[in-house]
Write an enzyme that holds these catalytic residues in place. Structure first.
Site, PDB file in Angstrom:
ATOM      1  N   ASP A 104       0.829  -1.203   0.000  1.00  0.00           N
ATOM      2  CA  ASP A 104       0.000   0.000   0.000  1.00  0.00           C
ATOM      3  C   ASP A 104       0.864   1.254   0.000  1.00  0.00           C
ATOM      4  O   ASP A 104       1.536   1.542   0.990  1.00  0.00           O
ATOM      5  CB  ASP A 104      -0.911  -0.016   1.225  1.00  0.00           C
ATOM      6  CG  ASP A 104      -1.947   1.094   1.223  1.00  0.00           C
ATOM      7  OD1 ASP A 104      -2.127   1.732   0.162  1.00  0.00           O
ATOM      8  OD2 ASP A 104      -2.568   1.327   2.264  1.00  0.00           O
ATOM      9  N   ASP A 335      -1.962   5.717  -5.375  1.00  0.00           N
ATOM     10  CA  ASP A 335      -2.303   4.797  -4.289  1.00  0.00           C
ATOM     11  C   ASP A 335      -2.545   3.398  -4.831  1.00  0.00           C
ATOM     12  O   ASP A 335      -3.566   3.142  -5.473  1.00  0.00           O
ATOM     13  CB  ASP A 335      -3.541   5.315  -3.551  1.00  0.00           C
ATOM     14  CG  ASP A 335      -3.936   4.423  -2.381  1.00  0.00           C
ATOM     15  OD1 ASP A 335      -3.104   3.605  -1.939  1.00  0.00           O
ATOM     16  OD2 ASP A 335      -5.071   4.541  -1.909  1.00  0.00           O
TER      17      ASP A 335
END
Length: 454
Positions: A104, A335
């Site tokens: 992430d 992201d």
């Protein structure tokens, strides 16, 4: 992930910190730079596990929310795509124990559930341990010869879909592929509300220290901005320990086929996470290096030096599609933990009207729904004077079936709210499937390289 304020974005991508007020401010670095020279990383590790679809991701998608992302001595590990490519996993070893962890770039903590954890539902009711659906019984701190506790502090994080984790903090050796980081600070939560996939047992966060979630209190209800203790996330620890010659990490996320996304919850070897160099996939000559935009915690906008960095935020000069070239006000973050692109309402509405037949906004779900065989309009993202194109295959995603068993498809470009400077927009996996994103958190720069067609 569509949000109205930066605070809400922090709730979705990291810990909820109501005391923070973030205002975007721009670094004094030039708006575009010559592309950095990024030699290939050295090591690659494939994966072969299989995982079912994460319930929380399915719920989050329906609610228009993603979870809440160059030289020698480098390491590369392959990245698997699970949850129909909604999340990307990599194998890691912590204290000699093996786990599959979500990768992430939209958060900063590395954490792994501790063996013997207490599982809760999203309403904070105790439920059986199996309900959290971690891929292993958890990390056995007592069995690690290198684990050292960090006393009198706590790890505490809440994600936007209601999942939360809290508990102790410690230091241990974390190894991914050929990269091994000693005494890495990690969360080892004992209280977990997690709607897991049966494979991952935690997460690797790759954003900045100020987004970490360790606090100078053992009571998670007292975690606040005032007692936050920022620390180096995994990759910055590797840099400080000189485990890489240059401070680059790189992600190349492969898309799955439409059939895989709809029918197979796991795709092995679906891209790469590279340390110290660019991920090893074919690219073309379109590339640019641009500065990361910072934020001010004082509430006062500033173009001066000393920006505080949280996310990998970049300035977009224009979104281009047939009949339009729109210069946005707000800036997106890159992201890996968000599947879709979340653009401004203005861009999303105009672009989805260009599908043939046009996409239709489902008012109840808040989603732009599109025919699965619709003709997809071209879409480009202009950054640093270069336009990066998004493949049509990334702009139509299967999102389940209706009551009659027919596949429902949604647009890869969804509404992230009005185009205002303090909103956070997302360039998620829909965009990242088409570029190699190489991050230099030390120099606060990102190099984007257009991938060759695949």
């Amino acid at each position: 992930m569509g949000v109205l304020t930066v605070f809400v974005a922090l709730s979705l991508l990291g810990a909820t910190r109501s005391e923070y007020t973030f205002v975007r401010r721009v670094s004094l670095a030039p708006r575009s730079l010559e592309p950095a020279v990024l030699p290939a990383a050295e090591f690659a590790v494939p994966f072969t596990a299989k995982t079912p679809r994460r319930k929380s991701k399915k719920t989050a998608l329906a609610a228009l929310r993603g979870k809440s992302r160059a030289l020698g001595g480098s390491s590369t590990v392959a990245v698997d795509g699970s949850d129909f490519d909604d999340e990307y996993l990599t194998n890691a070893t912590i204290g000699g124990q093996h786990f599959s962890l979500i990768v992430d770039t939209g958060s900063s903590d590395t954490w792994v559930a501790q063996r013997g954890f207490n599982c809760f539902d999203l309403d904070e009711n105790p439920v059986p341990e199996a309900t959290c659906a971690f891929g292993t019984p958890g990390f056995n701190t007592a069995a690690s010869k290198t684990f050292q506790p960090f006393p009198n502090v706590s790890f505490n994080i809440t994600y936007g879909d209601g999942e939360f984790l809290s508990g102790p903090v410690g230091f241990d050796t974390v190894t991914i592929g050929g990269l091994s980081v000693a005494r890495q600070e990690i969360g080892v939560p004992t209280l977990t509300a997690w709607e897991g996939d049966g494979i991952n047992t935690g997460l690797i966060g790759l954003a900045f220290p100020d987004l970490t979630s360790v606090y100078n209190t053992t009571d998670p209800t007292k975690a606040s901005a005032e007692n936050q203790i920022p620390y180096n996330p995994l990759f910055l620890s590797a840099v400080s320990q000189k485990k890489v010659a240059h401070p680059f990490f790189s992600v190349a996320l492969d898309r799955g086929t439409f059939d895989q996304q709809e029918n197979d919850p796991f795709d092995p070897n679906l891209g790469f996470l590279a340390f110290g160099g660019i991920a090893p996939v074919p690219v073309v000559n379109t590339a640019v290096t641009v500065p990361i935009e910072g934020y001010s915690a004082t509430g006062t906008p500033s173009n001066g030096p000393g920006s505080d960095f949280f996310f990998y935020t970049v300035e977009v000069e224009a979104y281009t599609f047939p009949g339009a070239s729109v210069r946005p006000v707000g800036s997106p973050i890159l992201d890996t933990g968000t599947t879709l692109n979340f653009m401004s309402t203005e861009v999303t509405t105009a672009y989805n009207a260009k599908f043939d037949p046009p996409a239709v906004l489902d008012e109840d779900a808040g989603l732009w729904v599109v025919e699965c065989n619709a003709t997809v309009p071209e879409f480009g993202v202009k950054i640093g004077g270069k336009t990066f194109t998004i493949d049509a295959r990334d702009q139509i995603l299967p999102a389940g079936t209706d009551d009659n068993g027919n596949i429902i498809c949604i647009s890869g470009t969804q509404d992230g709210g009005p185009d205002v400077a303090d909103n956070i927009f997302i360039l998620g996996d829909v965009f990242l499937h088409n570029v190699v994103a190489t991050f230099n958190p030390v120099a606060a720069e990102i190099t984007l390289t257009q991938r060759a067609k695949y």
